[in-house]
Structures are given as structure tokens and as C-alpha cells.
Design an enzyme around this catalytic site. Structure first.
Site, PDB file in Angstrom:
ATOM      1  N   TYR A 163     116.236  31.024  26.421  1.00 53.24           N
ATOM      2  CA  TYR A 163     115.533  31.325  25.170  1.00 53.24           C
ATOM      3  C   TYR A 163     116.174  32.497  24.433  1.00 53.24           C
ATOM      4  CZ  TYR A 163     111.786  32.779  22.024  1.00 53.24           C
ATOM      5  OH  TYR A 163     111.068  33.152  20.918  1.00 53.24           O
ATOM      6  N   LYS A 167     117.937  32.620  20.588  1.00 52.27           N
ATOM      7  CA  LYS A 167     117.510  33.469  19.479  1.00 52.27           C
ATOM      8  C   LYS A 167     118.630  34.425  19.041  1.00 52.27           C
ATOM      9  CE  LYS A 167     113.405  31.844  18.746  1.00 52.27           C
ATOM     10  NZ  LYS A 167     113.102  31.101  17.500  1.00 52.27           N
TER      11      LYS A 167
END
Length: 245
Positions: A163, A167
Site C-alpha cells: 500500500y 501511494k
């Protein structure tokens, strides 16, 4: 009436952002991967008296779905004023840098990074027709290289290799996009809505969707004197909002 497309807006932060922008007089194309869920969300908003909204089926991880959404919105309007790239997935936990599978990386990047690229490139020509186009990429402070490497950071020990990498990649895309559009009326920024209690994190968050929606909506409607190519987290920096990449 200015028009806004919000991806992943049938629930949680995206839904609340739609609600707040509707209250400010914007027309909302409520993007939802599942059209039925999108239609249900629209009915909830209309029940509140917020009628300038319609559901659009868009799965940002699917090329054909994004193309179809662009064609559908193109039938309804020649101008799009705001694109909020909100759709995202966490990839589940734990996420180890030494054992997370390549498939896990691909799945998360396909939505969190490639999905943003797909949507942005599909709708850029409609946005270019707006006198004050805005692009908001919903990111996370977890994607900040500086903060993630800072032992004093509250979330320093909360690592998620898949994750966070997605990002961080989204943030770099935001920098490049803002640079490419620097001599135009566009304002392009990455926004961290904060650690919000939603389905996304099994409601472990400490913030509210109302706070998160307000933060995103704020940068969707900034004026021509506002910054572009920046990363904002009002949770981390309540004074100016800006945080390091």
C-alpha cells in the site's frame, strides 16, 4: 453549475465528499465500480434533498470500464471541472517487503496508481475545457517517504510495503502531472484525508468521514491563487496542511 467526477464514491470518504460538494452547489457524477451500489448511494443523497447527482459505473482498474464512463459522461456534458481520484484499495494486511507477492503489488497498483492514470488521461480533455480545472488525488501520509523514514512519526511502525509503495508512486505521478500542467489553470494536488474510521481499515481509524470529506472537498474547489503540485495532510499539519513528499 460546476461538474465533478468522484471515483469510488458510493460509500465512506468518497460518498461524504460527494455530499459536501452537493451542499456547495456542485453537480456530482458519483463513480462506483458496481452500478447498483452507486444507484443506492444516489438515492440516499436524493433523500436528503441533494438532487444534482447521478451514478456512473467506473472500475478504474478496467480499461474498458473507464472508456465507457468517459463516453457516458461525454454524452451529458462537454466540460468537467473537477476530477477526484478517490478509488483505492489497501491490499489487506500484513504486507511484508520480503514476502508480499508480486500479484499483491500488481492488484493494488492497478487501482491506486494505474487507475488514477487511466481516469486522468480519459477525462483530461473534458477538464481542459473548464476555466478552473481541479484534480485531487486522494493519497495517504503513509506514502510520504520522509515521514515513513522518521522514527518520531506516530505511524512509523505501521508499515505496509504494498500500500505505501502504491501511494508513494501516486505521489510522484501527482508531481509530474502538476508540472506538466503548470502553465495552465489546472490545480493538481495530493490529499491525505487522514486516518479515518472506514471499511478500508476495518474502522480502526481515529478520524471521521466528515473531516475527511471536508479536506478533500476543500482542495477540489480552491481558487486560482492556491498552490498546485503539493501534498497536504491537515491531520499532520493543521496550520498550513503541507507535508513533505
Amino acid at each position: 453549475m460546476k461538474k465533478v467526477l468522484i471515483t469510488g464514491a458510493n460509500k465512506s470518504i468518497g460518498f461524504e465528499t460527494a455530499r459536501q460538494l452537493l451542499q456547495k452547489g456542485y453537480y456530482i457524477y458519483l463513480g462506483s465500480r458496481n452500478l447498483e451500489n452507486g444507484l443506492e448511494a444516489v438515492e440516499k443523497l436524493k433523500a436528503e434533498g441533494l438532487t444534482d447527482v447521478e451514478a456512473i459505473q467506473i472500475d478504474v482498474s478496467d480499461d474498458e470500464s473507464v472508456k465507457a464512463a468517459r463516453a457516458e459522461i461525454g454524452k451529458k456534458t462537454e466540460v468537467l471541472d473537477v476530477l477526484i481520484n478517490n478509488a483505492g484499495i489497501s491490499g489487506g494486511m500484513p504486507q511484508s517487503a520480503t514476502s508480499a507477492s508480486i500479484d499483491a503489488f500488481k492488484k493494488v497498483f492497478d487501482t491506486n496508481v494505474f487507475g488514477v492514470v487511466r481516469a486522468t488521461q480519459a477525462f483530461i480533455n473534458l477538464l481542459q475545457k473548464s476555466p478552473e480545472p481541479r484534480i485531487v488525488n486522494v493519497s495517504s501520509s503513509q506514502g510520504s517517504l520522509t515521514l515513513s523514514d522518521d522514527p518520531t512519526n506516530l505511524y512509523y511502525n505501521h508499515k505496509a510495503a504494498v500500500y505505501q509503495s502504491s501511494k508513494a508512486a501516486l505521489n510522484m505521478y501527482t508531481i509530474n502531472l502538476a508540472y506538466e500542467l503548470r502553465d495552465t489553470p489546472f490545480k493538481v494536488n495530493a490529499i491525505d484525508p487522514g486516518f479515518v474510521a472506514t471499511d478500508f481499515n476495518n474502522h480502526r481509524g481515529t478520524g471521521t468521514v466528515e473531516e475527511a470529506g471536508s479536506r478533500i472537498a476543500k482542495y477540489a474547489i480552491i481558487d486560482s491563487d492556491s498552490p498546485t503540485g503539493k501534498f497536504f495532510s491537515e491531520e499532520y499539519n493543521p496550520e498550513t496542511g503541507e507535508i513533505p513528499w
